[in-house]
Design an enzyme around this catalytic site. Structure first.
Site, mmCIF file in Angstrom:
data_model
loop_
_atom_site.group_PDB
_atom_site.id
_atom_site.type_symbol
_atom_site.label_atom_id
_atom_site.label_comp_id
_atom_site.label_asym_id
_atom_site.label_seq_id
_atom_site.Cartn_x
_atom_site.Cartn_y
_atom_site.Cartn_z
ATOM 1 N N TYR A 141 0.848 -1.186 0.000
ATOM 2 C CA TYR A 141 0.000 0.000 0.000
ATOM 3 C C TYR A 141 0.883 1.234 0.000
ATOM 4 O O TYR A 141 1.857 1.309 0.766
ATOM 5 C CB TYR A 141 -0.898 0.017 1.242
ATOM 6 N N ASP A 229 9.208 3.017 0.500
ATOM 7 C CA ASP A 229 8.076 3.600 1.204
ATOM 8 C C ASP A 229 8.198 3.178 2.663
ATOM 9 O O ASP A 229 7.846 2.071 3.037
ATOM 10 C CB ASP A 229 6.757 3.114 0.602
ATOM 11 N N LYS A 257 3.296 8.703 9.273
ATOM 12 C CA LYS A 257 2.973 8.058 10.546
ATOM 13 C C LYS A 257 3.872 8.518 11.718
ATOM 14 O O LYS A 257 3.644 9.598 12.227
ATOM 15 C CB LYS A 257 2.927 6.545 10.351
HETATM 16 C C1 LIG Z 1 -0.268 4.437 5.738
HETATM 17 C C2 LIG Z 1 0.607 4.239 4.571
HETATM 18 C C3 LIG Z 1 0.656 5.167 3.505
HETATM 19 C C4 LIG Z 1 -0.302 6.321 3.410
HETATM 20 O O1 LIG Z 1 -0.160 7.232 4.440
HETATM 21 P P1 LIG Z 1 -1.414 8.207 4.796
HETATM 22 O O2 LIG Z 1 -0.863 9.127 5.831
HETATM 23 O O3 LIG Z 1 -2.506 7.306 5.276
HETATM 24 O O4 LIG Z 1 -1.784 8.908 3.535
HETATM 25 C C5 LIG Z 1 1.601 4.992 2.520
HETATM 26 N N1 LIG Z 1 2.442 3.946 2.557
HETATM 27 C C6 LIG Z 1 2.428 3.030 3.539
HETATM 28 C C7 LIG Z 1 3.422 1.916 3.533
HETATM 29 C C8 LIG Z 1 1.489 3.127 4.564
HETATM 30 O O5 LIG Z 1 1.427 2.191 5.509
#
Ligand SMILES: *Cc1c(COP(=O)(O)O)cnc(C)c1O
Length: 423
Positions: A141, A229, A257
């Site tokens: 994701y 990411d 996060k």
């Molecule tokens: C949560 C998440 C995102 C998106 O972050 P948001 O602050 O929810 O837009 C992108 N990449 C990873 C791996 C994530 O877990």
């Protein structure tokens, strides 16, 4: 008003009653609890029930809820004004902290979410290489931007969707999806390979030995950029995130996060020569009214300044004991659990029969869709333990969870597993 009444009101004015689909109980059934407050490892709902919380804002709360230093820092910061549209000291301080901890990170730019961070990093990669295609992995994701909303894991997997309605074929035409844990063969049309260094949105899937190194080598072979990411792994997997953990250096990093201390924030960065392509210095446009917001950066600094490398070692040990404890507790009830661990990251797969640790989303899916997670989730919730309401999410153990919290959770796990075994 109880949880059901609040959710009823929410449903009337908010689609599905939630502002992010993963919060709904759609895949586990029932009605979400509405949170009033949180402290450390716990959250309290509108009915006065307290839960040991393993959601922890899907990983945003490294220190647990309402950490006293973060609260005090925010109190001070808020009185000074919350947004100016001019440079502030906080963004410099947080950028310096990030750069000092991540070996290959020379510059970062702040945004307001992980989605924005990844979206901007991909644009930068395309702008810097002059190429169009981006390779992502099935089940990873990367936020909800159009071009990356294919085979997305997390809530998308939970709802059984391949992608999203409203995303045009054109928007994803340059996104190539490959299976996780297999190094794809690239060519010189590829701008970037985007990867979660530990896949944490298809339950937990660890990178196989050599996978990340293989991506690095294959990117170098064709001149593509490697983007980590690290929105989950950043400053959670280790003091410096995935790069020092695996000794693999990407070209670009995305964060979110943890670095916002619970406020909306994201960041992307990498080598100075690459970041030079960004406006105002370069031609890749990227902007944000609330980017580098003084509250978010103050909270982020307050979190990162409180943690030491040894805290990650302690958390890893605690999570390792806890994960083994879960496997044993479930086994004692006659079911089978696998609680894979990578550093302090913890997954949870439940089944009736033994199985191999999944190495990609297809393997994860066969276990996550076996129907056991929903009843287990509710049996735990009834016992005051809150996991995420979806089988594709991982457990977030914060630095505020004490051994006593985890021991109580293990008792609940044994009881819950015994209860669902007969169901
Ligand atoms: C949560 C998440 C995102 C998106 O972050 P948001 O602050 O929810 O837009 C992108 N990449 C990873 C791996 C994530 O877990």
């Amino acid at each position: 008003m109880n949880n059901a009444e609040w959710f009823e009101r929410a449903l009337a004015v908010i689609p599905g009653g939630v502002d992010s689909p993963v919060r709904s109980f759609r895949s586990v059934g029932g009605t979400p609890y509405t949170v009033v407050s949180g402290r450390g490892a716990y959250v309290d709902d509108v009915e006065g029930r307290q839960y040991i919380d393993f959601v922890q804002s899907y990983g945003a709360s490294l220190l647990g809820h309402a950490n006293p230093n973060v609260v005090a820092t925010l109190r001070e910061a808020v009185a000074l004004g919350t947004t100016f549209g001019a440079p502030t000291r906080g963004e410099v301080l947080l950028a310096e902290l990030l750069v000092s901890r991540v070996p290959g990170l020379e510059q970062v730019r702040f945004v307001s979410s992980g989605t924005e961070a990844v979206m901007s990093a991909v644009r930068l990669a395309r702008g810097a290489t002059g190429r169009d295609r981006v390779v992502k992995f099935d089940g990873c994701y990367h936020g909800h931007s159009d071009g990356l909303l294919v085979a997305g894991g997390s809530g998308i997997a939970q709802l059984g969707l391949p992608g999203s309605a409203g995303v045009t074929a054109g928007a994803v035409a340059d996104t190539v999806v490959a299976p996780y844990n297999v190094v794809p063969t690239l060519d010189d049309t590829v701008a970037a390979v985007l990867v979660e260094p530990v896949a944490a949105n298809m339950n937990l899937v660890a990178p196989r030995d050599g996978f990340l190194e293989g991506l690095r080598a294959e990117c170098d072979r064709v001149g593509a950029l490697l983007i980590f990411d690290e929105v989950i792994t950043g400053f959670r997997l280790s003091y410096g995130g995935a790069e020092p953990f695996f000794s693999v250096t990407p070209d670009l990093y995305c964060f979110g996060k943890v670095i916002g201390g619970g406020l909306p924030v994201g960041a992307f960065g990498g080598r100075r020569d690459l970041l030079a392509h960004l406006a105002p210095a370069g031609p890749v446009y990227q902007a944000g009214t609330l980017s580098g917001n003084p509250l978010a950066t103050a909270a982020g600094v307050a979190v990162l300044e409180q943690v030491r490398p040894v805290d990650y070692d302690e958390l890893t040990e605690r999570v390792d004991r806890f994960g083994r404890g879960i496997e044993e507790a479930v086994a004692s009830a006659g079911l089978f659990a696998l609680a894979p661990r990578v550093g302090p990251l913890l997954g949870l797969y439940l089944a009736r029969e033994p199985f191999e640790a999944p190495s990609n989303i297809a393997e994860a899916r066969t276990v996550c869709e076996n129907g056991l997670y929903g009843p287990f989730f509710h049996a735990l919730l009834d016992r005051g333990v809150a996991l995420a309401p979806g089988a594709y999410e991982i457990l977030f153990v914060s630095m505020a969870h004490r051994d006593g919290d985890l021991d109580r959770t293990l008792e609940a796990v044994a009881d819950a597993a015994a209860q669902i075994r007969g169901s």
